[in-house]
Write an enzyme that holds these catalytic residues in place. Structure first.
Site, PDB file in Angstrom:
ATOM      1  N   GLY A  10       0.819  -1.204   0.000  1.00  0.00           N
ATOM      2  CA  GLY A  10       0.000   0.000   0.000  1.00  0.00           C
ATOM      3  C   GLY A  10       0.851   1.252   0.000  1.00  0.00           C
ATOM      4  N   ILE A  37      -3.277 -11.744   7.513  1.00  0.00           N
ATOM      5  CA  ILE A  37      -3.398 -11.307   8.904  1.00  0.00           C
ATOM      6  C   ILE A  37      -4.714 -11.748   9.523  1.00  0.00           C
ATOM      7  CG2 ILE A  37      -1.871  -9.333   8.564  1.00  0.00           C
ATOM      8  CD1 ILE A  37      -4.382  -7.538   8.602  1.00  0.00           C
ATOM      9  N   TYR A  61      -8.919  -2.248   5.588  1.00  0.00           N
ATOM     10  CA  TYR A  61     -10.026  -2.100   4.643  1.00  0.00           C
ATOM     11  C   TYR A  61     -10.379  -0.624   4.663  1.00  0.00           C
ATOM     12  CZ  TYR A  61     -14.500  -3.061   2.297  1.00  0.00           C
ATOM     13  OH  TYR A  61     -15.541  -3.103   1.403  1.00  0.00           O
ATOM     14  N   TYR A 126     -16.680   2.107   8.417  1.00  0.00           N
ATOM     15  CA  TYR A 126     -15.221   2.203   8.386  1.00  0.00           C
ATOM     16  C   TYR A 126     -14.689   2.709   9.723  1.00  0.00           C
ATOM     17  CZ  TYR A 126     -10.572   4.034   7.328  1.00  0.00           C
ATOM     18  OH  TYR A 126      -9.224   4.325   7.361  1.00  0.00           O
TER      19      TYR A 126
END
Length: 294
Positions: A10, A37, A61, A126
């Site tokens: 990332g 993970i 995420y 989130y």
């Protein structure tokens, strides 16, 4: 020391790789293809067999809208898996550095920067799942540093800066919300701060929650106007608009500026101004047009 960095593919993971290039410590970078993970046995073996001293968890995420429909998946990655990392860190006496978010706030009508002592009140899946990850770490009993950050961008991956560079170059007119305020954060600045804390061993006795974003405050409209000005995209008419003109499945924080006082006073690390860091990133991006699509 041996440092495990999850989410190594990332944008933050790649920035940490750059920041740690000259380190005398050994950094091990993993991605979703080589380290799961969400598998507690895999997590335990990874930390145990590699004699890991520090875990930096950049895996997450992060699709804010999709999380509303896939909250179970977001919970698995942002909370359950974080608990596995935390328990492994506790079992093998490692430090866990967790990257969290300004989205743990939002339910309160703030008009001053959010401090670490402020009670989180997320408005969407989130933010909820990231907060659950924080709670799992605290409950595990491991040594930890939770770094809440905001509006990350870099030359890597998909992010707001790269999108706006393209759109302000191609479109004659663009509407951007002005009623959501925060602080853009160059991922390289955060990466260098993380590596500095690790390599200089600044963390013993300073475990806890900290806020890190670049200095200053702006709206998404201000952010876009500045991106266009730096890039010289003067032919796009950028207009401010309200959030309700762009219906969204999630209510985003209206004001989620993070107070960095505790971070700066504890670690003695200077935090750059967001406009200065944006100049640096855009210089890199416009110097290599191919980066915009990668």
């Amino acid at each position: 020391m041996r440092i495990l960095v999850t989410g190594g593919n990332g944008q933050l993971g790649r920035c940490i790789a750059q920041a740690a290039a000259g380190s005398q410590n050994e950094y091990i970078f993993t991605g979703v293809d080589d380290f799961d993970i969400t598998d507690p046995e895999a997590v335990d073996l990874m930390v145990k067999c590699n004699n890991i001293d520090v875990i930096v968890n950049c895996a997450a995420y992060t699709d804010v809208n999709r999380a509303e429909q896939q909250e179970e998946v977001a919970e698995l990655i942002n909370a359950t898996a974080v608990g596995y990392l935390a328990r492994a860190a506790a079992r093998y006496d490692a430090l866990l550095i967790q990257i969290s978010t300004d989205y743990v706030f939002g339910g309160n009508l703030n008009n001053t920067p959010c401090t670490e002592s402020q009670t989180p009140n997320p408005t969407g899946a989130y933010g909820r799942t990231k907060l659950h990850g924080e709670q799992a770490i605290i409950e595990s009993g491991c040594s930890y540093i939770i770094l809440r950050t905001a509006w990350l961008y870099s030359e890597y991956g998909r992010n707001f800066v790269k999108t706006m560079l393209t759109q302000t170059a191609d479109k004659p007119e663009l509407k951007v919300v002005f009623d959501q305020c925060g602080t853009p954060t160059n991922a390289h600045d955060l990466a260098r701060a993380i590596v500095t804390i690790i390599d200089n061993r600044l963390y013993p006795g300073h475990e806890g929650i900290y806020h890190y974003s670049n200095e200053g405050v702006c709206s998404w409209y201000d952010f876009t106007k500045t991106i266009a000005a730096i890039a010289g995209h003067n032919n796009c008419d950028i207009k401010p608009c309200h959030s309700d003109e762009f219906p969204s499945p999630v209510e985003r924080p209206a004001y989620s500026v993070l107070d960095k006082t505790r971070f700066k006073s504890t670690f003695g690390i200077a935090v750059p101004y967001w406009v200065d860091s944006l100049h640096t990133c855009i210089k890199t991006l416009t110097g290599n047009e191919n980066i915009l699509n990668n």
